[in-house]
Design a protein around this motif. Structure first.
Motif, PDB file in Angstrom:
ATOM      1  N   ALA A 226      -4.679 -55.280  24.548  1.00 23.55           N
ATOM      2  CA  ALA A 226      -3.380 -54.605  24.535  1.00 23.55           C
ATOM      3  C   ALA A 226      -3.262 -53.690  23.323  1.00 23.55           C
ATOM      4  O   ALA A 226      -2.748 -52.560  23.419  1.00 23.55           O
ATOM      5  CB  ALA A 226      -2.264 -55.645  24.531  1.00 23.55           C
ATOM      6  N   LEU A 227      -3.768 -54.159  22.178  1.00 20.36           N
ATOM      7  CA  LEU A 227      -3.716 -53.334  20.972  1.00 20.36           C
ATOM      8  C   LEU A 227      -4.570 -52.087  21.131  1.00 20.36           C
ATOM      9  O   LEU A 227      -4.144 -50.971  20.786  1.00 20.36           O
ATOM     10  CB  LEU A 227      -4.197 -54.171  19.786  1.00 20.36           C
ATOM     11  CG  LEU A 227      -4.311 -53.436  18.447  1.00 20.36           C
ATOM     12  CD1 LEU A 227      -2.933 -52.978  17.994  1.00 20.36           C
ATOM     13  CD2 LEU A 227      -4.942 -54.344  17.394  1.00 20.36           C
ATOM     14  N   ALA A 228      -5.809 -52.258  21.636  1.00 24.60           N
ATOM     15  CA  ALA A 228      -6.703 -51.101  21.825  1.00 24.60           C
ATOM     16  C   ALA A 228      -6.107 -50.106  22.808  1.00 24.60           C
ATOM     17  O   ALA A 228      -6.164 -48.890  22.589  1.00 24.60           O
ATOM     18  CB  ALA A 228      -8.068 -51.586  22.315  1.00 24.60           C
ATOM     19  N   LEU A 229      -5.510 -50.605  23.885  1.00 24.83           N
ATOM     20  CA  LEU A 229      -4.893 -49.718  24.871  1.00 24.83           C
ATOM     21  C   LEU A 229      -3.727 -48.956  24.253  1.00 24.83           C
ATOM     22  O   LEU A 229      -3.575 -47.735  24.454  1.00 24.83           O
ATOM     23  CB  LEU A 229      -4.425 -50.540  26.072  1.00 24.83           C
ATOM     24  CG  LEU A 229      -3.732 -49.749  27.190  1.00 24.83           C
ATOM     25  CD1 LEU A 229      -4.702 -48.723  27.786  1.00 24.83           C
ATOM     26  CD2 LEU A 229      -3.222 -50.696  28.275  1.00 24.83           C
ATOM     27  N   GLY A 230      -2.901 -49.654  23.482  1.00 32.11           N
ATOM     28  CA  GLY A 230      -1.758 -49.003  22.855  1.00 32.11           C
ATOM     29  C   GLY A 230      -2.187 -47.929  21.867  1.00 32.11           C
ATOM     30  O   GLY A 230      -1.644 -46.817  21.862  1.00 32.11           O
TER      31      GLY A 230
ATOM     32  N   TYR B 230      -8.991 -49.036  11.545  1.00 33.13           N
ATOM     33  CA  TYR B 230      -8.268 -49.911  10.620  1.00 33.13           C
ATOM     34  C   TYR B 230      -7.215 -50.745  11.358  1.00 33.13           C
ATOM     35  O   TYR B 230      -7.058 -51.945  11.121  1.00 33.13           O
ATOM     36  CB  TYR B 230      -7.603 -49.074   9.524  1.00 33.13           C
ATOM     37  CG  TYR B 230      -8.559 -48.603   8.453  1.00 33.13           C
ATOM     38  CD1 TYR B 230      -9.302 -49.508   7.708  1.00 33.13           C
ATOM     39  CD2 TYR B 230      -8.717 -47.247   8.181  1.00 33.13           C
ATOM     40  CE1 TYR B 230     -10.193 -49.071   6.734  1.00 33.13           C
ATOM     41  CE2 TYR B 230      -9.602 -46.803   7.200  1.00 33.13           C
ATOM     42  CZ  TYR B 230     -10.332 -47.716   6.479  1.00 33.13           C
ATOM     43  OH  TYR B 230     -11.201 -47.303   5.522  1.00 33.13           O
ATOM     44  N   ALA B 231      -6.479 -50.070  12.244  1.00 32.87           N
ATOM     45  CA  ALA B 231      -5.434 -50.788  12.982  1.00 32.87           C
ATOM     46  C   ALA B 231      -6.034 -51.845  13.896  1.00 32.87           C
ATOM     47  O   ALA B 231      -5.495 -52.952  14.044  1.00 32.87           O
ATOM     48  CB  ALA B 231      -4.610 -49.791  13.807  1.00 32.87           C
ATOM     49  N   LEU B 232      -7.184 -51.505  14.503  1.00 32.97           N
ATOM     50  CA  LEU B 232      -7.828 -52.472  15.395  1.00 32.97           C
ATOM     51  C   LEU B 232      -8.313 -53.693  14.609  1.00 32.97           C
ATOM     52  O   LEU B 232      -8.155 -54.849  15.047  1.00 32.97           O
ATOM     53  CB  LEU B 232      -8.996 -51.806  16.115  1.00 32.97           C
ATOM     54  CG  LEU B 232      -9.676 -52.650  17.204  1.00 32.97           C
ATOM     55  CD1 LEU B 232      -8.671 -52.983  18.310  1.00 32.97           C
ATOM     56  CD2 LEU B 232     -10.875 -51.905  17.790  1.00 32.97           C
ATOM     57  N   ALA B 233      -8.906 -53.439  13.423  1.00 32.02           N
ATOM     58  CA  ALA B 233      -9.389 -54.561  12.605  1.00 32.02           C
ATOM     59  C   ALA B 233      -8.224 -55.460  12.177  1.00 32.02           C
ATOM     60  O   ALA B 233      -8.299 -56.691  12.276  1.00 32.02           O
ATOM     61  CB  ALA B 233     -10.125 -54.029  11.380  1.00 32.02           C
ATOM     62  N   ALA B 234      -7.134 -54.798  11.729  1.00 30.54           N
ATOM     63  CA  ALA B 234      -5.965 -55.597  11.328  1.00 30.54           C
ATOM     64  C   ALA B 234      -5.372 -56.332  12.522  1.00 30.54           C
ATOM     65  O   ALA B 234      -4.949 -57.493  12.420  1.00 30.54           O
ATOM     66  CB  ALA B 234      -4.919 -54.684  10.692  1.00 30.54           C
ATOM     67  N   GLY B 235      -5.356 -55.639  13.669  1.00 31.13           N
ATOM     68  CA  GLY B 235      -4.811 -56.271  14.877  1.00 31.13           C
ATOM     69  C   GLY B 235      -5.630 -57.471  15.310  1.00 31.13           C
ATOM     70  O   GLY B 235      -5.092 -58.502  15.727  1.00 31.13           O
ATOM     71  N   ILE B 236      -6.979 -57.343  15.229  1.00 32.05           N
ATOM     72  CA  ILE B 236      -7.845 -58.463  15.616  1.00 32.05           C
ATOM     73  C   ILE B 236      -7.594 -59.657  14.698  1.00 32.05           C
ATOM     74  O   ILE B 236      -7.521 -60.810  15.145  1.00 32.05           O
ATOM     75  CB  ILE B 236      -9.322 -58.033  15.572  1.00 32.05           C
ATOM     76  CG1 ILE B 236      -9.607 -57.050  16.706  1.00 32.05           C
ATOM     77  CG2 ILE B 236     -10.241 -59.245  15.670  1.00 32.05           C
ATOM     78  CD1 ILE B 236     -10.999 -56.471  16.669  1.00 32.05           C
ATOM     79  N   LEU B 237      -7.442 -59.370  13.389  1.00 32.76           N
ATOM     80  CA  LEU B 237      -7.189 -60.460  12.447  1.00 32.76           C
ATOM     81  C   LEU B 237      -5.872 -61.164  12.774  1.00 32.76           C
ATOM     82  O   LEU B 237      -5.806 -62.396  12.842  1.00 32.76           O
ATOM     83  CB  LEU B 237      -7.159 -59.902  11.022  1.00 32.76           C
ATOM     84  CG  LEU B 237      -6.859 -60.925   9.912  1.00 32.76           C
ATOM     85  CD1 LEU B 237      -7.915 -62.018   9.898  1.00 32.76           C
ATOM     86  CD2 LEU B 237      -6.762 -60.241   8.559  1.00 32.76           C
TER      87      LEU B 237
ATOM     88  N   ALA C 169      -4.282 -61.089  15.623  1.00 30.15           N
ATOM     89  CA  ALA C 169      -4.373 -61.729  16.933  1.00 30.15           C
ATOM     90  C   ALA C 169      -5.123 -63.062  16.832  1.00 30.15           C
ATOM     91  O   ALA C 169      -4.760 -64.049  17.491  1.00 30.15           O
ATOM     92  CB  ALA C 169      -5.084 -60.803  17.913  1.00 30.15           C
ATOM     93  N   ALA C 170      -6.175 -63.080  15.991  1.00 22.90           N
ATOM     94  CA  ALA C 170      -6.930 -64.332  15.815  1.00 22.90           C
ATOM     95  C   ALA C 170      -6.046 -65.401  15.183  1.00 22.90           C
ATOM     96  O   ALA C 170      -6.084 -66.576  15.577  1.00 22.90           O
ATOM     97  CB  ALA C 170      -8.162 -64.077  14.947  1.00 22.90           C
TER      98      ALA C 170
END
Length: 457
Positions: free
Chosen positions: A24-28, A163-170, A172-173
């Motif tokens: 969802a984050l990557a799509l957004g 950067y946003a994806l890395a922060a989002g993955i963290l 989300a985890a």
């Protein structure tokens, strides 16, 4: 990563939640990037088309000289260094503008398109968006914008995306792990209650958090069901206990009458029959006693008499008490126990359980020579207390039946047993929050083990 770890429902739920959040984050982020890029390109196209229309209008009003002057003034005064323009004469030669030459692949009436061209004085081709239009006397006008801003946006957007994806993955985890922990904690409450009930604690209940959510409502329903089961089992135990208790007196009186009759008769046949009836009365009396003990142990009666004591003296006392009887049966009793093992238990009940196991070894261990009483540290925080013989042993396929009530694996050799001995031992183990296991001993015989919690310091 171990396969068993991935097979955990909680782990798989956490991973699924993590994947959904990352997707969802990557799509957004992708949508935002594409929308921003399209907006900037639309602005560049609008600027090129407006410039084209302005120059065309200037040409209609002032002719070629006026248009050339306007182009030069605009290039000289314009702050936007990304603006490009080129006026091509009827012969194809450039008349005014900041491009070195008219591109061969560009027609006289092109809509918006992206192309790489050299600007005058430029060292490298630049990507730009252009539009062209044909003027009334055959001249052709090109206007456009160098798309450097879009290139910068693409680079900045790509970096921001990463950067946003890395922060989002963290994040989300963290959210997935937190959700899995909360779910596991709530499910553990049910598992603990189920384990306690399976271990004989019918008063165990699911711990509630009083939130009123789905788990809490499920806990209420399960606890209500357990209340009902406990009530029914209690009533059944009370009936069993009452029956066993009430039957003891008639059996005792029956035995007394039979003994009196046996003392008075001179008829040998009658005496034999009366002696047999007395034996049966004794068996029935023992059966009732055992049934009462099981019922009381299941009800937890006697837990207030738990005390801490060492196991080695207990086993040595048993060996001394049963030594003469075992010797008469052809057995020797060996004790194998370290001196430092302590247990918190009901001493009399534990003696009763071990006595039952020794009796069984004497009854069913025929052909053997040794009965071993042992105590040792078992798995985790358990003490393994075992009685083993080296007789023929219980057939492997019948071990599961051995502890069932009123089951006699070999009635022909069972004598006066009623099939409640191992059931009583197992109930006593449960009473101590332990368990009983039965297995074939090596190289032969049967070993019955009581696994009890070790006494903590």
């Amino acid at each position: 990563m171990r396969r068993g770890f991935l097979q955990s429902t909680t782990v798989r739920l956490a991973l699924a939640l993590l994947l959904v959040q990352v997707a969802a984050l990557a799509l957004g982020l992708t949508i935002i990037h594409r929308f921003t890029e399209a907006t900037i390109l639309a602005d560049a196209r609008t600027a090129a088309e407006v410039a084209r229309d302005d120059f065309a209008e200037e040409y209609r009003r002032e002719g070629e000289a006026g248009l050339v002057r306007t182009i030069r003034d605009r290039l000289a005064a314009r702050d936007d260094q990304n603006f490009v323009v080129l006026l091509k004469g009827p012969g194809g030669a450039p008349v005014a503008g900041n491009l070195t030459q008219w591109p061969a692949t560009v027609g006289p009436a092109e809509p918006w398109r992206r192309i790489s061209l050299f600007r005058a004085g430029g060292l490298a081709a630049e990507e730009m968006g252009i539009v062209t239009t044909r003027l009334p006397d055959g001249r052709v006008l090109l206007t456009g914008e160098v798309l450097e801003a879009q290139a910068q946006l693409a680079r900045a957007s790509q970096a921001a995306f990463l950067y946003a994806l890395a922060a989002g993955i963290l994040l989300a985890a963290i959210v997935a792990a937190l959700a899995a922990w909360i779910l596991a904690r709530r499910v553990d409450a049910f598992a603990r209650a189920a384990a306690a009930i399976a271990g004989g604690k019918l008063d165990a209940r699911v711990e509630r958090d009083e939130t009123g959510d789905a788990f809490d409502r499920l806990g209420v329903s399960i606890n209500a069901m357990l209340d009902r089961i406990e009530t029914l089992v209690g009533e059944l135990r009370m009936v069993t206990d009452s029956m066993a208790h009430d039957l003891r007196s008639p059996v005792s009186r029956l035995k007394a009458v039979l003994e009196q009759a046996l003392g008075r008769t001179r008829d040998e046949t009658a005496a034999t029959a009366l002696a047999g009836a007395i034996d049966e009365a004794d068996s029935l009396h023992r059966l009732l006693d055992t049934a009462l003990e099981i019922s009381r142990a299941e009800a937890g009666i006697g837990r207030d008499q738990f005390a801490r004591f060492a196991l080695t003296p207990l086993l040595e006392d048993l060996a001394e008490v049963y030594g003469p009887l075992a010797e008469d049966e052809g057995f020797a009793i060996h004790v194998d126990s370290p001196g430092e093992l302590d247990v918190i238990a009901h001493r009399e009940m534990l003696l009763r359980a071990l006595s039952n196991l020794i009796d069984n070894a004497l009854k069913y261990g025929g052909g053997g020579s040794v009965i071993r009483l042992a105590a040792a540290r078992g798995e985790g925080s358990e003490i393994a207390l075992s009685v083993a013989d080296d007789g023929p042993g219980i057939p492997e396929d019948r071990i599961g039946e051995a502890a069932k009530r009123f089951v006699r694996l070999d009635p022909a050799r069972g004598g006066s047993g009623a099939g409640l001995g191992l059931s009583l031992v197992e109930t006593i183990a449960h009473m101590h929050d332990g368990r009983m296991t039965i297995a074939r001993a090596a190289p032969r015989g049967t070993i019955v083990t009581l696994c009890l919690p070790i006494a903590s310091d």
